[in-house]
Enzyme design. Structure first.
Site, PDB file in Angstrom:
ATOM      1  N   PRO A   9      10.524  -8.833  -3.089  1.00  9.91           N
ATOM      2  CA  PRO A   9      10.535  -7.447  -3.555  1.00  9.91           C
ATOM      3  C   PRO A   9       9.630  -6.505  -2.772  1.00  9.91           C
ATOM      4  O   PRO A   9       8.494  -6.859  -2.432  1.00  9.91           O
ATOM      5  CB  PRO A   9      10.043  -7.556  -4.998  1.00  9.91           C
ATOM      6  CG  PRO A   9      10.381  -8.939  -5.410  1.00  9.91           C
ATOM      7  CD  PRO A   9      10.313  -9.781  -4.176  1.00  9.91           C
ATOM      8  N   ASN A  10      10.167  -5.335  -2.508  1.00  4.97           N
ATOM      9  CA  ASN A  10       9.459  -4.208  -1.875  1.00  4.97           C
ATOM     10  C   ASN A  10       9.192  -4.374  -0.383  1.00  4.97           C
ATOM     11  O   ASN A  10       8.674  -3.458   0.255  1.00  4.97           O
ATOM     12  CB  ASN A  10       8.139  -3.901  -2.614  1.00  4.97           C
ATOM     13  CG  ASN A  10       8.381  -3.509  -4.047  1.00  4.97           C
ATOM     14  OD1 ASN A  10       9.149  -2.587  -4.291  1.00  4.97           O
ATOM     15  ND2 ASN A  10       7.766  -4.207  -4.988  1.00  4.97           N
ATOM     16  N   ARG A  17       5.752   1.701   3.551  1.00  6.99           N
ATOM     17  CA  ARG A  17       4.992   1.244   2.393  1.00  6.99           C
ATOM     18  C   ARG A  17       3.530   0.988   2.787  1.00  6.99           C
ATOM     19  O   ARG A  17       3.244   0.076   3.566  1.00  6.99           O
ATOM     20  CB  ARG A  17       5.596  -0.061   1.877  1.00  6.99           C
ATOM     21  CG  ARG A  17       4.841  -0.654   0.710  1.00  6.99           C
ATOM     22  CD  ARG A  17       5.366  -2.040   0.351  1.00  6.99           C
ATOM     23  NE  ARG A  17       4.654  -2.583  -0.784  1.00  6.99           N
ATOM     24  CZ  ARG A  17       4.660  -3.858  -1.157  1.00  6.99           C
ATOM     25  NH1 ARG A  17       5.397  -4.727  -0.468  1.00  6.99           N
ATOM     26  NH2 ARG A  17       3.968  -4.269  -2.191  1.00  6.99           N
ATOM     27  N   TYR A  22       0.070  -2.803   5.035  1.00 11.27           N
ATOM     28  CA  TYR A  22       1.158  -3.678   5.471  1.00 11.27           C
ATOM     29  C   TYR A  22       1.633  -3.446   6.908  1.00 11.27           C
ATOM     30  O   TYR A  22       2.523  -4.150   7.385  1.00 11.27           O
ATOM     31  CB  TYR A  22       2.334  -3.539   4.496  1.00 11.27           C
ATOM     32  CG  TYR A  22       1.976  -3.965   3.083  1.00 11.27           C
ATOM     33  CD1 TYR A  22       1.601  -5.276   2.810  1.00 11.27           C
ATOM     34  CD2 TYR A  22       1.972  -3.049   2.028  1.00 11.27           C
ATOM     35  CE1 TYR A  22       1.249  -5.676   1.527  1.00 11.27           C
ATOM     36  CE2 TYR A  22       1.628  -3.434   0.738  1.00 11.27           C
ATOM     37  CZ  TYR A  22       1.270  -4.745   0.495  1.00 11.27           C
ATOM     38  OH  TYR A  22       0.925  -5.132  -0.769  1.00 11.27           O
ATOM     39  N   ASN A  73       7.856 -14.694   2.473  1.00 11.88           N
ATOM     40  CA  ASN A  73       6.880 -13.784   1.894  1.00 11.88           C
ATOM     41  C   ASN A  73       7.477 -13.368   0.555  1.00 11.88           C
ATOM     42  O   ASN A  73       8.372 -12.520   0.515  1.00 11.88           O
ATOM     43  CB  ASN A  73       6.661 -12.562   2.787  1.00 11.88           C
ATOM     44  CG  ASN A  73       5.617 -11.627   2.200  1.00 11.88           C
ATOM     45  OD1 ASN A  73       5.241 -11.762   1.031  1.00 11.88           O
ATOM     46  ND2 ASN A  73       5.138 -10.679   2.997  1.00 11.88           N
ATOM     47  N   ALA A  76       5.255  -9.731  -4.578  1.00 16.93           N
ATOM     48  CA  ALA A  76       4.508  -9.905  -5.833  1.00 16.93           C
ATOM     49  C   ALA A  76       4.940 -11.156  -6.603  1.00 16.93           C
ATOM     50  O   ALA A  76       4.174 -11.678  -7.429  1.00 16.93           O
ATOM     51  CB  ALA A  76       4.675  -8.662  -6.707  1.00 16.93           C
ATOM     52  N   GLU A  97       4.174 -19.993   3.403  1.00 17.32           N
ATOM     53  CA  GLU A  97       4.048 -18.726   2.683  1.00 17.32           C
ATOM     54  C   GLU A  97       3.301 -17.740   3.583  1.00 17.32           C
ATOM     55  O   GLU A  97       2.245 -18.070   4.111  1.00 17.32           O
ATOM     56  CB  GLU A  97       3.238 -19.030   1.411  1.00 17.32           C
ATOM     57  CG  GLU A  97       3.090 -17.907   0.448  1.00 17.32           C
ATOM     58  CD  GLU A  97       2.164 -18.317  -0.706  1.00 17.32           C
ATOM     59  OE1 GLU A  97       2.262 -19.443  -1.247  1.00 17.32           O
ATOM     60  OE2 GLU A  97       1.298 -17.495  -1.046  1.00 17.32           O
ATOM     61  N   HIS A  99       1.769 -13.745   4.061  1.00 20.21           N
ATOM     62  CA  HIS A  99       1.418 -12.437   3.497  1.00 20.21           C
ATOM     63  C   HIS A  99       0.871 -11.571   4.612  1.00 20.21           C
ATOM     64  O   HIS A  99      -0.008 -12.011   5.360  1.00 20.21           O
ATOM     65  CB  HIS A  99       0.368 -12.579   2.386  1.00 20.21           C
ATOM     66  CG  HIS A  99       0.853 -13.439   1.274  1.00 20.21           C
ATOM     67  ND1 HIS A  99       1.779 -12.996   0.361  1.00 20.21           N
ATOM     68  CD2 HIS A  99       0.603 -14.731   0.971  1.00 20.21           C
ATOM     69  CE1 HIS A  99       2.057 -13.987  -0.468  1.00 20.21           C
ATOM     70  NE2 HIS A  99       1.369 -15.059  -0.121  1.00 20.21           N
ATOM     71  N   ARG A 106      -8.197  -8.879  -1.806  1.00 21.25           N
ATOM     72  CA  ARG A 106      -7.685  -7.703  -2.510  1.00 21.25           C
ATOM     73  C   ARG A 106      -7.960  -7.833  -4.015  1.00 21.25           C
ATOM     74  O   ARG A 106      -8.910  -8.474  -4.399  1.00 21.25           O
ATOM     75  CB  ARG A 106      -6.187  -7.530  -2.193  1.00 21.25           C
ATOM     76  CG  ARG A 106      -5.939  -7.288  -0.696  1.00 21.25           C
ATOM     77  CD  ARG A 106      -4.476  -7.059  -0.407  1.00 21.25           C
ATOM     78  NE  ARG A 106      -3.976  -5.858  -1.095  1.00 21.25           N
ATOM     79  CZ  ARG A 106      -2.677  -5.560  -1.215  1.00 21.25           C
ATOM     80  NH1 ARG A 106      -1.768  -6.354  -0.702  1.00 21.25           N
ATOM     81  NH2 ARG A 106      -2.307  -4.466  -1.852  1.00 21.25           N
TER      82      ARG A 106
HETATM   83  C1  DQA Z   1       2.283  -9.326   0.018  1.00 22.97           C
HETATM   84  C2  DQA Z   1       1.097  -9.335  -0.945  1.00 22.97           C
HETATM   85  C3  DQA Z   1       1.569  -9.238  -2.389  1.00 22.97           C
HETATM   86  O1  DQA Z   1       0.462  -9.252  -3.272  1.00 22.97           O
HETATM   87  C4  DQA Z   1       2.342  -7.959  -2.598  1.00 22.97           C
HETATM   88  O2  DQA Z   1       2.812  -7.868  -3.917  1.00 22.97           O
HETATM   89  C5  DQA Z   1       3.429  -7.779  -1.615  1.00 22.97           C
HETATM   90  C6  DQA Z   1       3.193  -8.132  -0.218  1.00 22.97           C
HETATM   91  C7  DQA Z   1       1.830  -9.266   1.501  1.00 22.97           C
HETATM   92  O3  DQA Z   1       2.683  -9.457   2.366  1.00 22.97           O
HETATM   93  O4  DQA Z   1       0.660  -9.006   1.790  1.00 22.97           O
HETATM   94  O5  DQA Z   1       4.511  -7.274  -1.941  1.00 22.97           O
HETATM   95  O6  DQA Z   1       3.026 -10.526  -0.153  1.00 22.97           O
END
Ligand code: DQA
Length: 148
Positions: A9-10, A17, A22, A73, A76, A97, A99, A106
């Site tokens: 998501p996102n 964003r 990011y 990735n 959230a 995984e 990020h 954070r």
């Molecule tokens: C993320 C970190 C997560 O906490 C966040 O919700 C994201 C992006 C990152 O790539 O740093 O959507 O996975």
């Protein structure tokens, strides 16, 4: 060798964003860079992004049989999706995984990943290059285990 590159998501809004967190690359640009590195390693990559937990799970279930590893990735979902964790565990593929941001530096709710303990590794806080490092590490791991 085929890997799945999955973003949750996102992550479709990367580029605009919170670029200070990011980075400025779009997801398409990141996927292209991963594909380029993958080609050098003779790895085929299937990329997928969704804002929906179930769609991510459907993709894993549909594609895992024909793949050797997963770079993910989960956005959230990292912090609470036991359903995604179960799908990753159930498919039996090694996964890394990734990020973009350093989730350990954070907000407290981002520090815990419900899937890190079953991951082959976690790369956090290295920006888009983290995906390349995940690719390299996963390719080495799969070769080492003779699972090509
Ligand atoms: C993320 C970190 C997560 O906490 C966040 O919700 C994201 C992006 C990152 O790539 O740093 O959507 O996975």
């Amino acid at each position: 060798m085929r890997f799945l590159l999955i973003n949750g998501p996102n992550l479709n809004t990367l580029g605009k964003r919170q670029p200070h967190i990011y980075g400025t690359l779009t997801l398409k640009e990141i996927e292209a860079r991963v594909a380029e590195r993958a080609a050098e390693r003779r790895v085929e990559v299937r990329s997928f992004q969704s804002n929906h937990e179930g769609a991510l799970i459907d993709f894993i279930q549909a594609e895992a049989e024909e793949a050797q590893g997963i770079i993910i990735n989960p956005g959230a979902l990292t912090h609470y999706s036991l359903a995604l964790r179960d799908a990753l565990e159930d498919c039996g593929l090694p996964f890394i995984e990734v990020h973009l941001s350093d989730i350990h530096a954070r907000e407290p709710f981002r520090r815990h990943s419900v899937m890190a303990d079953i991951a082959a590794g976690q790369i956090s806080g290295q920006g888009w290059e983290g995906y390349l490092r995940a690719l390299d590490a996963l390719a080495a791991l799969v070769k080492e285990e003779g699972r090509e």
